[in-house]
Design an enzyme around this catalytic site. Structure first.
Site, PDB file in Angstrom:
ATOM      1  CD  GLN A  44      -2.765   0.940   2.609  1.00  0.00           C
ATOM      2  OE1 GLN A  44      -3.373  -0.096   2.777  1.00  0.00           O
ATOM      3  NE2 GLN A  44      -2.837   1.965   3.442  1.00  0.00           N
ATOM      4  CG  ASN A  46      -0.562   4.849   3.474  1.00  0.00           C
ATOM      5  OD1 ASN A  46      -1.465   4.370   2.822  1.00  0.00           O
ATOM      6  ND2 ASN A  46      -0.068   4.251   4.540  1.00  0.00           N
ATOM      7  NE  ARG A  57       0.550  14.799   9.100  1.00  0.00           N
ATOM      8  CZ  ARG A  57      -0.767  14.802   8.844  1.00  0.00           C
ATOM      9  NH1 ARG A  57      -1.506  13.784   9.186  1.00  0.00           N
ATOM     10  NH2 ARG A  57      -1.319  15.840   8.232  1.00  0.00           N
ATOM     11  CG  HIS A  60       1.335   7.341  14.359  1.00  0.00           C
ATOM     12  ND1 HIS A  60       1.080   8.250  13.359  1.00  0.00           N
ATOM     13  CD2 HIS A  60       0.853   7.904  15.502  1.00  0.00           C
ATOM     14  CE1 HIS A  60       0.457   9.310  13.868  1.00  0.00           C
ATOM     15  NE2 HIS A  60       0.325   9.122  15.167  1.00  0.00           N
ATOM     16  CE  LYS A  70       4.048   3.511   9.388  1.00  0.00           C
ATOM     17  NZ  LYS A  70       3.707   4.622  10.276  1.00  0.00           N
ATOM     18  CE1 TYR A 130       2.344   5.836   5.962  1.00  0.00           C
ATOM     19  CE2 TYR A 130       2.499   8.159   5.384  1.00  0.00           C
ATOM     20  CZ  TYR A 130       1.854   7.119   6.038  1.00  0.00           C
ATOM     21  OH  TYR A 130       0.717   7.374   6.749  1.00  0.00           O
ATOM     22  CG  ASP A 141      -3.784   3.447  14.388  1.00  0.00           C
ATOM     23  OD1 ASP A 141      -2.624   3.451  13.977  1.00  0.00           O
ATOM     24  OD2 ASP A 141      -4.492   4.468  14.471  1.00  0.00           O
ATOM     25  CG  ASP A 168      -0.401  11.976  16.871  1.00  0.00           C
ATOM     26  OD1 ASP A 168      -0.793  10.797  16.815  1.00  0.00           O
ATOM     27  OD2 ASP A 168       0.129  12.553  15.904  1.00  0.00           O
TER      28      ASP A 168
END
Length: 194
Positions: A44, A46, A57, A60, A70, A130, A141, A168
């Protein structure tokens, strides 16, 4: 438990070929990735946009069974990008590496499974792309607090401070976190120069 991984964060800089028109670069190829030590199938892509300088950000990750590696690059502007070791039992647990990624330079950072990821925008109107090795799964998540004193990232923030999401701001600290990732016997190493 997470499947073990012996991957380390890796800084990359794909070669650009320029002429009077501009430049061309292969931003990803399996051959280039494997030569750099990345043997991950990405499933995928993003992209994110951050309008304000100082947008943070992170930090995560996704838990198993949808844990993600990633490969991050900056399409417009610049960021300071971070990978934090969150592998249970690691002697470098809570330590991090960082890399400045710019659209102008084309730098990339590979973040393997077992590391939390975060970045801060160094200017307004920044776009990030990414690749990830598994689909987005909201029930998997996770994250740890961006300003956790146990991690002690010295974020390069503007005088106005960080721009953050409510999500966050509500993430747990490292000491409250029960990591689903196991240490693979390879402590975090410094990034090689780009």
């Amino acid at each position: 438990m997470s499947r073990p991984t012996s991957q380390q964060p890796i800084a990359l800089k794909p070669r650009r070929y320029g002429d009077a028109r501009g430049w061309f670069a292969e931003t990803y190829s399996v051959q280039f990735a494997r030569a750099a030590g990345i043997d991950v199938a990405f499933v995928q892509d993003n992209q994110s946009f951050s309008s304000a300088k100082g947008t943070v950000r992170g930090l995560h990750f996704q838990r198993p069974p949808h844990d993600q590696a990633k490969l991050v690059r900056c399409l417009r502007g610049s960021i300071m990008d971070y990978a934090v070791d969150i592998r249970r039992g690691s002697p470098t647990y809570g330590r991090f590496v960082q890399a400045r990624l710019t659209a102008e330079g084309g730098e990339q950072l590979f973040i393997p499974i077992g590391f939390a990821h975060g970045f801060v925008t160094l200017e307004p109107d920044v776009e990030i792309a990414y690749k990830v090795s598994d689909i987005y799964a909201p029930d998997c998540d996770g994250g740890v607090r961006w300003d956790d004193p146990d991690i002690a990232i010295d974020w390069p923030l503007p005088e106005t401070g960080a721009v953050l999401s409510d999500k966050d701001l509500s993430l747990p600290g490292l000491h409250e976190f029960d990591s689903p990732f196991d240490y693979d016997g390879h402590p975090l190493e410094p990034l090689s120069d780009l």
